[in-house]
Write a protein that holds these residues in place. Structure first.
Motif, mmCIF file in Angstrom:
data_model
loop_
_atom_site.group_PDB
_atom_site.id
_atom_site.type_symbol
_atom_site.label_atom_id
_atom_site.label_comp_id
_atom_site.label_asym_id
_atom_site.label_seq_id
_atom_site.Cartn_x
_atom_site.Cartn_y
_atom_site.Cartn_z
ATOM 1 N N SER A 74 -3.454 3.187 -2.129
ATOM 2 C CA SER A 74 -3.471 1.892 -1.439
ATOM 3 C C SER A 74 -2.819 1.878 -0.064
ATOM 4 O O SER A 74 -2.906 0.869 0.633
ATOM 5 N N ASP A 75 -2.186 2.965 0.348
ATOM 6 C CA ASP A 75 -1.386 2.943 1.571
ATOM 7 C C ASP A 75 -1.822 4.084 2.490
ATOM 8 O O ASP A 75 -1.435 5.240 2.290
ATOM 9 N N SER A 76 -2.607 3.770 3.490
ATOM 10 C CA SER A 76 -3.130 4.806 4.382
ATOM 11 C C SER A 76 -2.036 5.453 5.227
ATOM 12 O O SER A 76 -2.141 6.631 5.590
ATOM 13 N N SER A 77 -0.984 4.701 5.541
ATOM 14 C CA SER A 77 0.134 5.292 6.287
ATOM 15 C C SER A 77 0.827 6.347 5.442
ATOM 16 O O SER A 77 1.244 7.404 5.936
ATOM 17 N N TYR A 78 0.949 6.066 4.166
ATOM 18 C CA TYR A 78 1.556 7.006 3.217
ATOM 19 C C TYR A 78 0.761 8.309 3.169
ATOM 20 O O TYR A 78 1.323 9.407 3.289
ATOM 21 N N THR A 79 -0.552 8.202 2.981
ATOM 22 C CA THR A 79 -1.358 9.418 2.869
ATOM 23 C C THR A 79 -1.409 10.183 4.183
ATOM 24 O O THR A 79 -1.492 11.411 4.180
ATOM 25 N N ALA A 80 -1.329 9.485 5.300
ATOM 26 C CA ALA A 80 -1.329 10.177 6.595
ATOM 27 C C ALA A 80 -0.101 11.069 6.731
ATOM 28 O O ALA A 80 -0.198 12.231 7.160
ATOM 29 N N VAL A 81 1.063 10.521 6.364
ATOM 30 C CA VAL A 81 2.290 11.324 6.431
ATOM 31 C C VAL A 81 2.265 12.417 5.370
ATOM 32 O O VAL A 81 2.650 13.570 5.633
ATOM 33 N N LEU A 82 1.823 12.090 4.182
ATOM 34 C CA LEU A 82 1.718 13.070 3.102
ATOM 35 C C LEU A 82 0.923 14.300 3.534
ATOM 36 O O LEU A 82 1.369 15.444 3.356
#
Length: 366
Positions: A74-82
């Motif tokens: 649900s969190d595109s910012s999360y996956t980008a950093v991941l």
């Protein structure tokens, strides 16, 4: 011990089962006895050198993070950093028993499959967590009153099924999690009570049979220092290796309070490495009393650097995993009242001084 107050209690670990919600912004081959091993799926220089992933790739080690399914989906910012910063992922809850086998013989792989698929798409290794733990057991198992023979069969079937499903796609498993009390005695658990300490060797053997290429770990907390608990684990590891049990590594969870890293951590990891075992920091975070001051954030940066160097300065260190990416989803505030700010990124995904400290700890040129 010096880090007793800096590590989670058994009851606090149970709280990882919940789905973490955003906080307010204010708030693979078998390691043989010779110790010869190779890290799979790593390509030196495969990512930008100024990211955590870049430094780890250049060094040929893992930099990992625990991943929650809710944030992943649900969190595109999360996956980008991941995907930019990490070359390894650990399932925060998705591979635990209550998640994958909520009813006897009835499996739900949705969340675990999502993580494995995401990792494959982004060239990340997967660390499986966890196969045998006293906590987060489904009610059918916890309240089943099974005989030792029945429980042994249930455990083997679960390991066969889960490890077999991800054969070749999970490079390491935390096979047994938190088997000891802090005084070095065996933790009273469903497994220990019904099966005795032999369940540990059996679990490792079954996991190896299900995927001979996966690295198999015993994982625990409060074992970072040279103390009664790490002494007991060391004795068990030595015994298992002498018996030919396929134990490949020890996971040091490393949940710390700022400024309270144990001074004996590096030497303690080395004695396990000297047995021919991999060592890994598997759940690193450094919590701070809130609100965090600039001085505490600076000390946290030093702690992240020191913790990673303590592992990477030891032969057979396979890498470092942090228990989450961002303070936005950290388990710390809900478990340790008054503490937080434990991770390398803040709630807005801004890199904190801790990120710099971790980078320096990973940088082979630092």
């Amino acid at each position: 011990m010096s880090t007793q107050a800096s590590t989670p209690s058994p009851s606090s670990h149970r709280r990882r089962r919940r789905v973490l919600r955003p906080l307010p912004l204010a708030a693979a081959g078998l390691l043989v006895a010779t110790g010869v091993y190779a890290l799979p799926q790593l390509t030196p220089g495969a990512s930008a050198a100024t990211t955590l992933r870049g430094y780890a790739d250049a060094r040929g080690v893992r930099i990992g993070t625990a991943v929650g399914d809710s944030a992943l989906t649900s969190d595109s910012s999360y996956t980008a950093v991941l995907d930019r910063e990490f070359n390894s992922v650990t399932a925060e809850n998705a591979m635990k028993w209550d998640a994958v086998e909520p009813t006897r013989g009835g499996f739900d792989w949705a969340a675990a499959d999502r993580l494995v698929a995401h990792a494959a798409a982004h060239k990340q290794g997967v660390r499986g967590h966890t196969l045998v733990w006293y906590s987060q057991l489904p009610s059918w198992l916890r309240n089943g009153d099974f005989s030792a023979t029945q429980l042994n069969s249930i455990l083997k079937s679960h390991i066969d099924t889960e490890v077999g499903r991800y054969k070749g796609r999970v490079y390491a498993w935390d096979v047994v999690n938190e088997a000891f009390n802090d005084d070095g005695s065996m933790r009273s658990s469903l497994w220990q009570t019904k099966l005795g300490t032999g369940y540990i060797a059996n679990a490792l053997k079954w996991a190896h049979a299900a995927d001979p290429a996966a690295r198999l770990y015993i994982n625990d907390y409060n074992i970072e220092a040279d103390n009664a608990k790490s002494d007991a684990l060391y004795a068990l590891a030595k015994q298992l290796l002498a018996q030919g049990v396929p134990l490949n590594g020890i996971g040091f969870q490393s949940h710390f309070v700022v400024g309270k890293l144990p001074s004996t951590m590096k030497a303690n990891l080395k004695r396990f490495s000297d047995l021919g075992l991999e060592v890994s920091v598997t759940e690193l975070d450094v919590r701070i009393p809130l609100p965090a001051s600039a001085a505490e954030l600076a000390q946290q940066s030093k702690d992240y650097k020191t913790a990673s160097e303590n592992c990477l300065g030891v032969p057979r260190c396979a890498g470092v995993t942090v228990w989450g990416i961002t303070d936005k989803y950290s388990w710390v505030p809900s478990t340790f009242t008054g503490y937080g700010a434990a991770l390398p990124f803040d709630e807005r995904y801004t890199a904190k001084p801790a990120y710099t400290g971790l980078s320096k700890g990973l940088d082979p040129k630092a």
